[in-house]
Enzyme design. Structure first.
Site, PDB file in Angstrom:
ATOM      1  N   HIS A 203       0.880  -1.268  -0.061  1.00 40.53           N
ATOM      2  CA  HIS A 203       0.017   0.080  -0.034  1.00 40.53           C
ATOM      3  C   HIS A 203       0.848   1.222  -0.077  1.00 40.53           C
ATOM      4  CE1 HIS A 203      -3.449  -2.606   0.889  1.00 40.53           C
ATOM      5  NE2 HIS A 203      -2.867  -2.969   1.921  1.00 40.53           N
TER       6      HIS A 203
ATOM      7  N   HIS B 125       5.734   6.585   6.885  1.00 38.64           N
ATOM      8  CA  HIS B 125       5.386   6.122   5.434  1.00 38.64           C
ATOM      9  C   HIS B 125       4.844   7.296   4.566  1.00 38.64           C
ATOM     10  CE1 HIS B 125       1.571   6.054   7.789  1.00 38.64           C
ATOM     11  NE2 HIS B 125       1.270   6.443   6.465  1.00 38.64           N
TER      12      HIS B 125
ATOM     13  N   HIS C 291       2.603   8.818   1.145  1.00 40.75           N
ATOM     14  CA  HIS C 291       1.395   8.924   0.282  1.00 40.75           C
ATOM     15  C   HIS C 291       1.751   9.813  -0.967  1.00 40.75           C
ATOM     16  CE1 HIS C 291      -1.276   7.118   3.449  1.00 40.75           C
ATOM     17  NE2 HIS C 291      -0.566   7.815   4.147  1.00 40.75           N
TER      18      HIS C 291
ATOM     19  N   GLU D 177      -2.837  13.978   1.424  1.00 41.50           N
ATOM     20  CA  GLU D 177      -3.980  13.743   1.896  1.00 41.50           C
ATOM     21  C   GLU D 177      -4.779  14.676   2.513  1.00 41.50           C
ATOM     22  OE1 GLU D 177      -3.333   9.715   4.601  1.00 41.50           O
ATOM     23  OE2 GLU D 177      -4.134   9.231   2.741  1.00 41.50           O
TER      24      GLU D 177
ATOM     25  N   HIS E 260       3.859  10.631   6.680  1.00 41.03           N
ATOM     26  CA  HIS E 260       3.277  10.536   7.641  1.00 41.03           C
ATOM     27  C   HIS E 260       4.275   9.702   8.902  1.00 41.03           C
ATOM     28  CE1 HIS E 260      -1.013  10.658   6.089  1.00 41.03           C
ATOM     29  NE2 HIS E 260      -0.669  11.896   6.533  1.00 41.03           N
TER      30      HIS E 260
ATOM     31  N   THR F 153      -5.966   6.940   8.111  1.00 40.43           N
ATOM     32  CA  THR F 153      -6.341   7.098   6.519  1.00 40.43           C
ATOM     33  C   THR F 153      -6.351   5.931   5.871  1.00 40.43           C
ATOM     34  OG1 THR F 153      -4.273   7.898   5.726  1.00 40.43           O
ATOM     35  CG2 THR F 153      -5.314   9.678   6.855  1.00 40.43           C
TER      36      THR F 153
HETATM   37 ZN   LIG Z   1      -0.586   7.709   6.207  1.00 38.81          ZN
END
Ligand SMILES: [Zn+2]
Length: 346
Positions: free
Chosen positions: A92, A117, A119, A130, A143, A224
């Site tokens: 992911h 990690h 996004h 996000e 994050h 999230t």
């Molecule tokens: Zn995250």
């Protein structure tokens, strides 16, 4: 007349072709992305359809200044290069495990680091953050996940508790090459496929954060990604961090959600959740809204800064003009009665 019509027609045609070409692009590639289908999350994970969901958009109506929001302090974030972090592709995102010897001070509890990690979007649309500010997406978002180490023994115990997690969010935008982010990004080629791992030598994790640690958005929200537990105390820094166009491209294109032997590889792109409804809640901010603008105005009084910006210069000239006018008016007012006095005596 007919010339203008022909020109408009040509422009329209080009526009239509462009649209078709853009739409056809994903189909031309053999690989498709791997969206989790966030709309289907609530079925399997009821919290995803529940309250206190993240991410959100930060807009004027929900922001409230809070003077109690102090700059965060980071303990043990400068990790020696003899220590190593494990970097992994979990299908992911790309995730780097952190040591609980790193922790945040200045929150209601002590929160120890667990992992970080990212996004991101895709190569055609670099809008993968996000959180959004005034409806505006940033290129990507980092994050750094922490858990309440004062109350819970580990992240698993903490993640479904209301006061369990604290996440730092750093918005990323395009700018100059960022050597600190490269310390992670250079290992992407070793974690291209799901479940692959690489070791990253320790470095100062605080250098991933913006310089201004005192200005941030604070609110209570959720994970999230499923199971979307409403357990996160969010700190989203106001100032984005810059990475280069090439570094962003590397992030957007390096990884797959699928394992290395999968005959149908899926690109890992657009792994961000869309903003969630946010009413009857407030976001607290540690800064005065619009301060950026006011600061610029104030500094404009000093003509020295004129060299830096023509806009600033115009503002300064205006202020000088107003001051000169006021001063002259005052002089004129003072002198006027003196001149008229002898006249009245005559
Ligand atoms: Zn995250």
């Amino acid at each position: 007349g007919s010339k203008a019509v022909r020109r408009i027609f040509t422009i329209l045609l080009i526009g239509i072709f462009y649209k078709i070409a853009m739409r056809a692009q994903p189909r031309l590639g053999l690989l498709t992305s791997c969206p989790d289908g966030e709309k289907a999350w609530p079925k399997k994970y009821p919290f995803c359809g529940g309250v206190f969901q993240s991410p959100i958009d930060f807009h004027k109506d929900i922001l409230q200044y809070d003077s109690n929001l102090l700059p965060l302090e980071f303990v043990g974030y400068n990790v020696p290069s003899t220590d190593q972090f494990t970097l992994t592709n979990n299908g992911h995102s790309v995730k780097m495990y952190l040591s609980p010897t790193m922790y945040i001070r200045n929150l209601p509890f002590e929160y120890a680091a667990s992992q970080l990690h990212l996004h991101w979007g895709n190569r055609n649309k670099s809008e993968g953050s996000e959180h959004t500010i005034g409806g505006k997406h940033f290129a990507a978002e980092l994050h750094i996940v922490h858990y309440n180490s004062e109350k819970y023994p580990d992240i698993t115990a903490a993640m479904d508790k209301a006061d369990g997690l604290a996440v730092l969010a750093i918005l990323l935008e395009i700018g100059p090459f960022n050597p600190t982010y490269e310390k992670i990004f250079r290992h992407f080629r070793n974690v291209k496929y799901k479940d692959q791992m690489a070791l990253v030598p320790g470095f100062n994790i605080q250098e991933l954060l913006p310089n201004r640690l005192d200005e941030y958005y604070r609110y209570e929200g959720s994970l999230t990604t499923p199971p979307c537990y409403p357990s996160v105390l969010w700190t989203v820094f106001r100032h984005p961090v810059k990475i280069s166009q090439e570094q962003l491209r590397a992030l957007e294109t390096a990884m797959y959600c699928t394992e290395s032997d999968d005959p149908e590889p899926l690109e890992m792109v657009d792994n961000f959740r869309h903003v969630q409804k946010f009413d009857e809640r407030l976001v607290f901010i540690s800064f005065h809204e619009g301060k950026l603008h006011d600061e610029k105005k104030k500094s404009c009084i000093y003509l020295v800064l004129c060299i830096k910006s023509p806009k600033c210069c115009r503002e300064a000239m205006k202020q000088v003009a107003v001051l000169t006018f006021t001063f002259n008016f005052f002089l004129w007012k003072r002198n006027f009665p003196k001149k008229s006095k002898p006249k009245s005596k005559n």
